[in-house]
Scaffold this motif. Structure first.
Motif, PDB file in Angstrom:
ATOM      1  N   GLY A 186       0.898  -1.140  -0.010  1.00  0.00           N
ATOM      2  CA  GLY A 186       0.188   0.089   0.060  1.00  0.00           C
ATOM      3  C   GLY A 186       0.911   1.295  -0.032  1.00  0.00           C
ATOM      4  N   SER A 187       0.125   2.356   0.403  1.00  0.00           N
ATOM      5  CA  SER A 187       0.838   3.494   0.436  1.00  0.00           C
ATOM      6  C   SER A 187       2.219   3.599   1.216  1.00  0.00           C
ATOM      7  CB  SER A 187      -0.042   4.743   0.905  1.00  0.00           C
ATOM      8  OG  SER A 187      -0.640   4.396   2.119  1.00  0.00           O
ATOM      9  N   LEU A 188       2.116   3.033   2.324  1.00  0.00           N
ATOM     10  CA  LEU A 188       3.344   2.989   3.020  1.00  0.00           C
ATOM     11  C   LEU A 188       4.641   2.468   2.304  1.00  0.00           C
ATOM     12  CD1 LEU A 188       2.753   1.486   6.538  1.00  0.00           C
ATOM     13  CD2 LEU A 188       3.304   3.767   6.137  1.00  0.00           C
ATOM     14  N   GLY A 248      -3.444   6.284   4.930  1.00  0.00           N
ATOM     15  CA  GLY A 248      -5.031   5.954   5.370  1.00  0.00           C
ATOM     16  C   GLY A 248      -4.910   4.841   6.053  1.00  0.00           C
ATOM     17  N   ASP A 249      -4.901   3.486   5.525  1.00  0.00           N
ATOM     18  CA  ASP A 249      -4.731   2.405   6.408  1.00  0.00           C
ATOM     19  C   ASP A 249      -3.687   1.667   5.871  1.00  0.00           C
ATOM     20  OD1 ASP A 249      -5.233   1.240   3.854  1.00  0.00           O
ATOM     21  OD2 ASP A 249      -7.326   0.418   4.344  1.00  0.00           O
ATOM     22  N   ILE A 250      -3.102   0.727   6.882  1.00  0.00           N
ATOM     23  CA  ILE A 250      -1.982   0.020   6.802  1.00  0.00           C
ATOM     24  C   ILE A 250      -2.291  -1.282   6.124  1.00  0.00           C
ATOM     25  CG2 ILE A 250      -0.199  -1.289   8.117  1.00  0.00           C
ATOM     26  CD1 ILE A 250      -0.583   1.157  10.412  1.00  0.00           C
ATOM     27  N   ASP A 251      -1.496  -1.550   4.816  1.00  0.00           N
ATOM     28  CA  ASP A 251      -1.736  -2.762   4.246  1.00  0.00           C
ATOM     29  C   ASP A 251      -0.585  -3.906   4.387  1.00  0.00           C
ATOM     30  OD1 ASP A 251      -4.287  -2.039   2.692  1.00  0.00           O
ATOM     31  OD2 ASP A 251      -2.870  -0.423   2.294  1.00  0.00           O
TER      32      ASP A 251
END
Ligand code: DGT
Ligand code: CA
Ligand code: CA
Ligand code: ZN
Length: 579
Positions: A184-186, A194-197
């Motif tokens: 994800g975005s991390l 937003g959320d951790i994937d």
């Protein structure tokens, strides 16, 4: 429980105690302990009482509290506090300009327990009855609520990474054969999250049971065979996906995103008679899977070179990959020094030598010590006399430390009218100068732009620090015509900073790229205020990589000799005494 989780509880306890209004020493004890816990390498859950007591800022009470939390996942003291002061009160503290005293007042006199209550109370005129909360203050609060809602649900990526890593460690230790990845975005290195994937590959289905038993769980949002989502007490949402080994490459690619990069990639696959999803790459004709064990193989099968996660934003990276024109992004290895740090002379937490040794341990060849100038009184900013003495002290220590070069610099305030806070004569005696805005943030666009242009035009200024002044999720940039600043920086040979403090990341990736495209050099700086902050370079590196920057675009990839020669003062015929 890992240290971060215990620290979170301590930090919430200190906030709750502040709302309750107890003895300040007690509040500070919890806050200090929370800070200490996040810096420790060893896990306090595994320490005995004696080891715990040897940690600075942990006394007998706190030690037994730590043991209680390690054992039970929480603390009675904490849960009792929460009975009288609901956790949602902590959200009120996040509103700009609302302190614990006001929150306490709102809670006791109006029974306000959350942000929605507060908004309703203002709208129905209930705050008019309270002291010190007039119309003006109420308008400010409404404004702060609007800002807060805009940012809701996102957090700084630096803190999200800490959580993501602790979840991965937790899953990995229960399922040693599974392979766990942060996606994800991390993984793309975005500034907020937003959320951790998390992606689990080749792990048993019971991984989901482990996942929903994470120690700081607030509640389970969904639990399934392939996907589960949970919410943690600190508000973080975490998604976990489980895929079989043969899908690893495709799933890594798919869940890393971005969505819009994925859409382009999928279209490209379709044009080639292929189908791409999280399970793999398939021939459309007979649904047979093309073997793609890694992401690299997916990209290769689509006629592309391997695209680094930071570039996957559908901003031209696919075309660049197609023609083999991707940039050779700057890496941590190529960063040789740091040009922004503070010491106890102003608002830093360690002395010159401690900072220098920490920078050296972090693998840096040089460090610019850049304490604040006099206008920043609350940071104990330096006047000319103290500044020059400090420079002497820096050079003296530099001579004693053979393995790192110290540069005597300053982070000099740009005063509201654009003058520098110290005389050019004084500044010329330093090795280099960062100029930064720390006051009068509300100036209009013209005034603010001219203010910064004036600083850039001073021949002693080398770098503009955190050029837009934004604080992520808290404060918008000041009103600034950034293109004029970039243009002036190009004309005058002034570098612009990418400040690596997690809440700054300033310049951002968009402006940093634009600056580079106009020929401006960037510098990736930690702005370290403590010895453990040199690791923040990684945050600034993410920004630089997302801005497509290569080592040659960055000032502090140069050797110390090259750097000295590239500073503006080197061209001024200035006789700067260094040794
Ligand atoms: P965030 O959470 O707002 O910081 O941003 P992301 O990029 O982590 O977004 P998120 O968590 O919604 O999804 C993670 C990745 O999963 C996303 O970057 C791409 C992939 N993904 C999720 N849903 C879809 C979808 O419906 N279509 C496509 N193509 N990709 C998706
Ligand atoms: Ca996400
Ligand atoms: Ca997600
Ligand atoms: Zn600053």
């Amino acid at each position: 429980m890992n240290n971060q989780q215990i620290a979170t509880i301590f930090s919430e306890i200190s906030d709750l105690l502040e709302i309750k209004g107890v003895n300040p020493f007690k509040i500070r004890a919890y806050r200090n302990a929370a800070e200490t816990l996040t810096t420790l390498d060893e896990s306090v859950s595994e320490m005995d009482s004696k080891a715990l007591l040897s940690i600075p800022s942990i006394g007998k009470d706190l030690a037994s509290r730590i043991q209680e939390i390690s054992r039970t996942g929480t603390s009675l003291f904490y849960t009792e506090l929460l009975e009288n002061y609901p956790r949602s009160l902590l959200d009120l503290l996040k509103l700009q300009g609302l302190g614990p005293k006001t929150v306490s007042l709102l809670h006791t006199s109006l029974n306000v327990t959350n942000i929605d209550d507060l908004e309703r109370a203002i709208q129905t005129g209930q705050l008019n009855k309270l002291r010190g909360l007039g119309q003006k203050k109420q308008a400010l609060i409404l404004n702060a609520i609007a800002e807060h809602r805009k940012y809701l649900g996102r957090q700084l990526s630096a803190s999200a990474w800490v959580i993501a890593k602790s979840v991965v460690d937790y899953l990995q230790s229960a399922h040693p054969n599974g392979r766990f990845h942060v996606v994800g975005s991390l993984r793309r290195g975005c500034e907020t999250c937003g959320d951790i994937d998390i992606l689990a590959v080749d792990a048993s289905e019971s991984t989901h049971d482990t996942f929903i038993s994470f120690p700081t769980l607030e509640r389970v949002i969904v639990k399934g065979k392939t996907k589960s989502s949970i919410l943690l007490r600190d508000g973080s949402q975490i998604d976990l996906r489980l895929v079989p080994l043969e899908s690893e490459g495709a799933a890594l690619q798919y869940f890393t995103g971005s969505r819009s990069h994925n859409v382009s990639l999928r279209d490209r696959a379709i044009k080639r008679g292929l189908k791409l999803n999280e399970y793999g790459l398939f021939q459309t004709s007979d649904q047979s899977q093309i073997k793609t064990a890694s992401e690299r193989e997916i990209y290769r099968a689509l006629g592309l070179s391997d695209i680094p996660p930071e570039l996957r934003e559908n901003r031209g990276e696919i075309q660049a990959a197609e023609s083999n024109n991707l940039p050779s992004l700057v890496t941590r290895k190529t960063i040789r020094g740091d040009l922004h740090s503070h010491t106890t002379a102003t608002d830093g937490q360690a002395d010159i030598e401690t900072m220098a040794r920490a920078a050296q341990s972090a693998g840096l060849e040089y460090l610019g010590i850049t304490d604040h100038s006099q206008a920043l009184a609350m940071a104990n900013g330096l006047d000319e006399t103290r500044m020059l003495k400090h420079a002497d002290a820096i050079r003296e220590i530099d001579r004693r430390l053979p393995n790192i070069t110290l540069l005597a610099g300053v982070e000099c305030d740009i005063l509201p009218d654009g003058k520098l806070d110290l005389s050019e004569d004084c500044l010329a005696q330093l090795d280099f100068v960062i100029a930064s805005v720390h006051s009068s943030f509300k100036q209009g666009q013209r005034q603010m732009t001219d203010r910064i242009l004036r600083a850039i035009e001073s021949p002693v200024v080398d770098i503009v620090g955190h050029p837009t002044g934004r604080l992520l999720l808290r404060r918008e940039p000041y009103d600034l015509e950034i293109d004029e600043v970039i243009e002036a920086a190009a004309t005058n040979g002034v570098a612009l900073e990418i400040n690596s403090q997690p809440q700054r990341l300033d310049l951002n990736e968009i402006y940093a790229k634009r600056a580079r495209d106009r020929g401006v050099k960037l510098v990736i700086s930690t702005d370290a205020h403590a010895p453990d902050q040199f690791s923040l370079l990684d945050r600034g590196l993410f920004v630089a990589r997302r801005a497509w920057l290569e080592p040659r675009d960055i000032l502090n990839t140069q050797t110390i000799t090259e750097l000295r020669a590239s500073l503006r003062r080197s061209g001024l015929g200035n006789t700067i005494k260094n040794q």
